[in-house]
Write a protein that holds these residues in place. Sequence first.
Motif, mmCIF file in Angstrom:
data_model
loop_
_atom_site.group_PDB
_atom_site.id
_atom_site.type_symbol
_atom_site.label_atom_id
_atom_site.label_comp_id
_atom_site.label_asym_id
_atom_site.label_seq_id
_atom_site.Cartn_x
_atom_site.Cartn_y
_atom_site.Cartn_z
ATOM 1 N N ALA A 106 33.291 44.852 36.154
ATOM 2 C CA ALA A 106 33.881 43.516 36.237
ATOM 3 C C ALA A 106 35.009 43.529 37.258
ATOM 4 O O ALA A 106 35.650 44.562 37.507
ATOM 5 N N LEU A 107 35.230 42.373 37.833
ATOM 6 C CA LEU A 107 36.265 42.174 38.839
ATOM 7 C C LEU A 107 36.524 40.675 38.898
ATOM 8 O O LEU A 107 35.647 39.885 38.544
ATOM 9 N N ASP A 108 37.690 40.284 39.331
ATOM 10 C CA ASP A 108 37.988 38.863 39.487
ATOM 11 C C ASP A 108 38.062 38.486 40.954
ATOM 12 O O ASP A 108 38.420 39.307 41.804
ATOM 13 N N LEU A 109 37.732 37.241 41.221
ATOM 14 C CA LEU A 109 37.985 36.653 42.525
ATOM 15 C C LEU A 109 39.334 35.952 42.472
ATOM 16 O O LEU A 109 39.794 35.536 41.402
ATOM 17 N N LYS A 110 39.958 35.817 43.612
ATOM 18 C CA LYS A 110 41.192 35.038 43.675
ATOM 19 C C LYS A 110 40.845 33.597 43.326
ATOM 20 O O LYS A 110 39.789 33.092 43.686
ATOM 21 N N ASN A 111 41.735 32.955 42.609
ATOM 22 C CA ASN A 111 41.477 31.610 42.107
ATOM 23 C C ASN A 111 41.727 30.571 43.204
ATOM 24 O O ASN A 111 42.734 29.864 43.214
ATOM 25 N N GLN A 149 33.268 30.917 49.978
ATOM 26 C CA GLN A 149 32.988 31.874 51.049
ATOM 27 C C GLN A 149 32.366 33.150 50.491
ATOM 28 O O GLN A 149 31.425 33.691 51.069
ATOM 29 N N TYR A 150 32.917 33.640 49.398
ATOM 30 C CA TYR A 150 32.398 34.866 48.772
ATOM 31 C C TYR A 150 30.930 34.670 48.394
ATOM 32 O O TYR A 150 30.085 35.516 48.699
ATOM 33 N N ASP A 151 30.642 33.569 47.740
ATOM 34 C CA ASP A 151 29.257 33.269 47.365
ATOM 35 C C ASP A 151 28.365 33.204 48.612
ATOM 36 O O ASP A 151 27.248 33.725 48.612
ATOM 37 N N THR A 194 36.089 32.653 38.091
ATOM 38 C CA THR A 194 36.575 33.697 38.992
ATOM 39 C C THR A 194 36.108 35.097 38.584
ATOM 40 O O THR A 194 36.352 36.053 39.308
ATOM 41 N N ARG A 195 35.460 35.231 37.449
ATOM 42 C CA ARG A 195 35.050 36.549 36.947
ATOM 43 C C ARG A 195 33.704 36.954 37.513
ATOM 44 O O ARG A 195 32.733 36.202 37.458
ATOM 45 N N LEU A 196 33.660 38.169 38.069
ATOM 46 C CA LEU A 196 32.420 38.758 38.563
ATOM 47 C C LEU A 196 31.953 39.837 37.595
ATOM 48 O O LEU A 196 32.773 40.569 37.030
ATOM 49 N N PHE A 197 30.653 39.945 37.430
ATOM 50 C CA PHE A 197 30.027 40.952 36.577
ATOM 51 C C PHE A 197 28.928 41.597 37.401
ATOM 52 O O PHE A 197 28.032 40.907 37.893
ATOM 53 N N MET A 198 29.011 42.919 37.614
ATOM 54 C CA MET A 198 28.034 43.625 38.434
ATOM 55 C C MET A 198 27.259 44.622 37.571
ATOM 56 O O MET A 198 27.853 45.392 36.816
ATOM 57 N N ILE A 199 25.942 44.589 37.709
ATOM 58 C CA ILE A 199 25.054 45.515 37.022
ATOM 59 C C ILE A 199 24.443 46.424 38.083
ATOM 60 O O ILE A 199 23.890 45.934 39.075
ATOM 61 N N VAL A 200 24.570 47.720 37.891
ATOM 62 C CA VAL A 200 24.054 48.698 38.841
ATOM 63 C C VAL A 200 23.068 49.604 38.108
ATOM 64 O O VAL A 200 23.393 50.160 37.060
ATOM 65 N N PHE A 217 38.842 38.550 49.020
ATOM 66 C CA PHE A 217 38.462 37.566 48.008
ATOM 67 C C PHE A 217 38.744 38.046 46.581
ATOM 68 O O PHE A 217 38.792 37.245 45.656
ATOM 69 N N GLN A 218 38.875 39.342 46.413
ATOM 70 C CA GLN A 218 38.861 39.954 45.085
ATOM 71 C C GLN A 218 40.245 40.377 44.616
ATOM 72 O O GLN A 218 41.139 40.604 45.424
ATOM 73 N N GLN A 219 40.353 40.494 43.290
ATOM 74 C CA GLN A 219 41.555 41.086 42.702
ATOM 75 C C GLN A 219 41.145 41.915 41.493
ATOM 76 O O GLN A 219 40.258 41.529 40.728
#
Length: 116
Positions: A6-11, A18-20, A51-57, A88-90
């Motif tokens: 998990a990671l957050d994007l700046k609000n 842009q990130y998308d 703003t929350r990102l969830f990555m599955i690897v 973009f991230q925090q």
Amino acid sequence: MRTCFALDLKNDPALIAQYDQYHRPDHIWPEIPAGIRAGGILDMQIYRIGTRLFMIVETPDELSVEQAFRKIGDFPRQAEWAVLMGRFQQRLPEAQPGEHWAEMQPVFVLSDTATP
């Protein structure tokens, strides 16, 4: 092996848009998915809510996600991409020292439960 992060994007709605955009199949730098695959990762998915990102690897059982990420970091343009995405991230407050994407711990796994 599946590992989740998990990671957050700046609000900031403009930054999020842009990130998308950078991650759309027709806009992502071709070296990025090529490097991910060449690093041994079988599949990677990133989901966003707010703003929350969830990555599955997904990696083969014999390859840790840490080994794959180290290998990927040596490929062309990966470091440049990481710097760009860092705009973009925090990090999450729960992230460990030196951890950008915070590794999540499983709470429930259906296959670990008994079948009736």
